[in-house]
Structure formats: C-alpha cells, structure tokens
Design a protein around this motif. Sequence first.
Motif, mmCIF file in Angstrom:
data_model
loop_
_atom_site.group_PDB
_atom_site.id
_atom_site.type_symbol
_atom_site.label_atom_id
_atom_site.label_comp_id
_atom_site.label_asym_id
_atom_site.label_seq_id
_atom_site.Cartn_x
_atom_site.Cartn_y
_atom_site.Cartn_z
ATOM 1 N N LYS A 90 3.131 2.265 -4.055
ATOM 2 C CA LYS A 90 2.233 1.765 -5.145
ATOM 3 C C LYS A 90 3.167 1.245 -6.384
ATOM 4 C CE LYS A 90 1.644 6.518 -6.644
ATOM 5 N NZ LYS A 90 0.621 7.618 -6.703
ATOM 6 N N PHE A 128 0.504 -9.439 -3.440
ATOM 7 C CA PHE A 128 -0.025 -8.147 -2.894
ATOM 8 C C PHE A 128 0.514 -7.059 -3.852
ATOM 9 C CE2 PHE A 128 0.324 -10.816 0.681
ATOM 10 C CZ PHE A 128 -1.187 -10.653 1.338
ATOM 11 N N LYS A 160 -9.384 2.996 1.361
ATOM 12 C CA LYS A 160 -10.700 2.336 0.548
ATOM 13 C C LYS A 160 -10.620 0.646 1.411
ATOM 14 C CE LYS A 160 -11.090 3.621 -4.155
ATOM 15 N NZ LYS A 160 -11.012 3.357 -5.572
ATOM 16 N N HIS A 161 -9.637 0.409 1.555
ATOM 17 C CA HIS A 161 -9.716 -1.077 2.397
ATOM 18 C C HIS A 161 -10.177 -0.754 3.835
ATOM 19 C CE1 HIS A 161 -8.415 -5.118 3.571
ATOM 20 N NE2 HIS A 161 -7.774 -4.426 4.556
ATOM 21 N N LEU A 162 -9.671 0.250 4.375
ATOM 22 C CA LEU A 162 -10.091 0.453 5.927
ATOM 23 C C LEU A 162 -11.494 0.917 5.974
ATOM 24 C CD1 LEU A 162 -6.963 2.713 6.903
ATOM 25 C CD2 LEU A 162 -7.538 0.378 7.638
ATOM 26 N N ASN A 163 -12.170 1.401 4.903
ATOM 27 C CA ASN A 163 -13.557 1.514 5.050
ATOM 28 C C ASN A 163 -14.414 0.775 4.224
ATOM 29 O OD1 ASN A 163 -14.107 4.313 6.194
ATOM 30 N ND2 ASN A 163 -13.021 5.434 4.549
ATOM 31 N N LYS A 164 -13.853 -0.493 4.033
ATOM 32 C CA LYS A 164 -14.645 -1.427 3.244
ATOM 33 C C LYS A 164 -16.183 -1.847 3.628
ATOM 34 C CE LYS A 164 -12.604 -5.409 3.644
ATOM 35 N NZ LYS A 164 -11.646 -6.649 3.591
ATOM 36 N N ASN A 165 -16.266 -1.963 4.839
ATOM 37 C CA ASN A 165 -17.627 -2.252 5.284
ATOM 38 C C ASN A 165 -18.268 -0.981 6.080
ATOM 39 O OD1 ASN A 165 -17.225 -4.757 4.613
ATOM 40 N ND2 ASN A 165 -16.205 -5.321 6.609
ATOM 41 N N GLU A 173 -5.848 3.102 -2.043
ATOM 42 C CA GLU A 173 -6.527 2.104 -1.945
ATOM 43 C C GLU A 173 -6.534 1.345 -0.402
ATOM 44 O OE1 GLU A 173 -5.871 -1.160 -4.735
ATOM 45 O OE2 GLU A 173 -5.012 0.330 -6.090
ATOM 46 N N PHE A 174 -5.579 1.638 0.321
ATOM 47 C CA PHE A 174 -5.597 1.665 1.803
ATOM 48 C C PHE A 174 -6.604 2.105 2.544
ATOM 49 C CE2 PHE A 174 -2.497 1.507 5.778
ATOM 50 C CZ PHE A 174 -3.159 0.644 6.280
ATOM 51 N N PHE A 232 0.746 -1.345 0.146
ATOM 52 C CA PHE A 232 -0.212 -0.032 0.076
ATOM 53 C C PHE A 232 0.999 1.247 -0.189
ATOM 54 C CE2 PHE A 232 -3.434 -2.399 2.094
ATOM 55 C CZ PHE A 232 -4.580 -2.318 1.032
ATOM 56 N N TYR A 277 -0.850 -3.142 -5.199
ATOM 57 C CA TYR A 277 -1.793 -1.987 -5.106
ATOM 58 C C TYR A 277 -1.431 -0.772 -5.945
ATOM 59 C CZ TYR A 277 -3.716 -4.853 -1.436
ATOM 60 O OH TYR A 277 -4.243 -5.834 -0.803
#
Length: 191
Positions: A5, A22, A33-38, A30-31, A2, A24
Amino acid sequence: SFLNKGVLITITDDRTDRKHEFQYSGGIAEFVKHLNKNKSVLHEPPIYFEASKEALTLELAIQYNDTYTENVFSFANNINTIDGGTHLSGFRSALTRTINNYGQNAGLFNDLKENLTGDDVREGLVAVISVKLPQPQFEGQTKGKLNSDIKGLVETFINEKLTDHFEKNSPVAKKIISKAIEAARAREAAR
C-alpha cells in the motif's frame, strides 16, 4: 501496488507518451473491493487487519458477496502462491473455526445438526492473504506453494482478529453466518 500500500507504479509507453499510474493506499482491502466490483456484497467495507509477530507480517482482507463461488488469492513476500501453502491452510481452518465458535456462542445454530464445514463458510468469499517472512521455503521451481512452518501463527492471528471484529460488528458476523447456514442447509438437502 495492491500488495504494497502506498507504492506508486508508473508504466509509460515512450512510443505514444501514454502513461498509467497505479497506487492503492488501501492495499489489499482495495484489491478485494476491486475483485467484488460488479457483485452484490454482504457487508461494506471489507474486513481488513494486519498483524506482526516473530518477523512474520500478515495482512488479510475478506468480503462476502451473494455468489456461490470462493475467490481467494494468497501471497508470500509478494509472490502469488497459486497452489496455496501453510498460510492459506492456516487461514481456511481459522476462518471455519472462528465462524463456528462465534455462531455457537451467539446461538445462531439452533436448527443445525452439525457445525458448518469449510465449504459452507467459504461460499461467496473473496479474500486476499499476504504474508511477509524472512527466508520463505517454497515447493517447486515456480514457487507456487509456501512450505514455511507458519500455519499455527496464521491461525492464531486470524482467530484473535476475526473474533474481535465479529464481537465489535455483530450485524456483519450474522450476515456472514446466515449465508454459511444457507449453504449448509443446501448441502444437507442435496444429501
């Protein structure tokens, strides 16, 4: 991967021939986005910018969600500075100042008695800040806190880039400021 890049990291388990890769290309955006996934986010895509000056490279990605917690990760030369440091304090003060300035200039604070606080503007924030600099100075053996004198540079970068982003994307700025105003109202009501 992450934090750098485009870098491909491959982990292979020779016992079972299982392999994980891995990569990205979006880096810290993208990190975030990953943290906000749910979570339910206030704006898509994350706000991202990169700047370089005087051998300092700064990358910042931020995105707000509808929660009440702050989730900020800071890195210096790919080292996770879990205790923050000058880059994180520069980011926090610039974020607060930029949001207050934009809100005042756009006339969004008509019914507020005072400016938004740092806690108000960081409610629901997910951010990753990464700086790369020569000869970084850390506090302690674990390198948990950056002590290099870069707070002013970080503040300048973020003020310029975030103000520019808000001016070009006023609906995003208004959503972020509305959330911060709700936090300020809740704080005043609790008082």
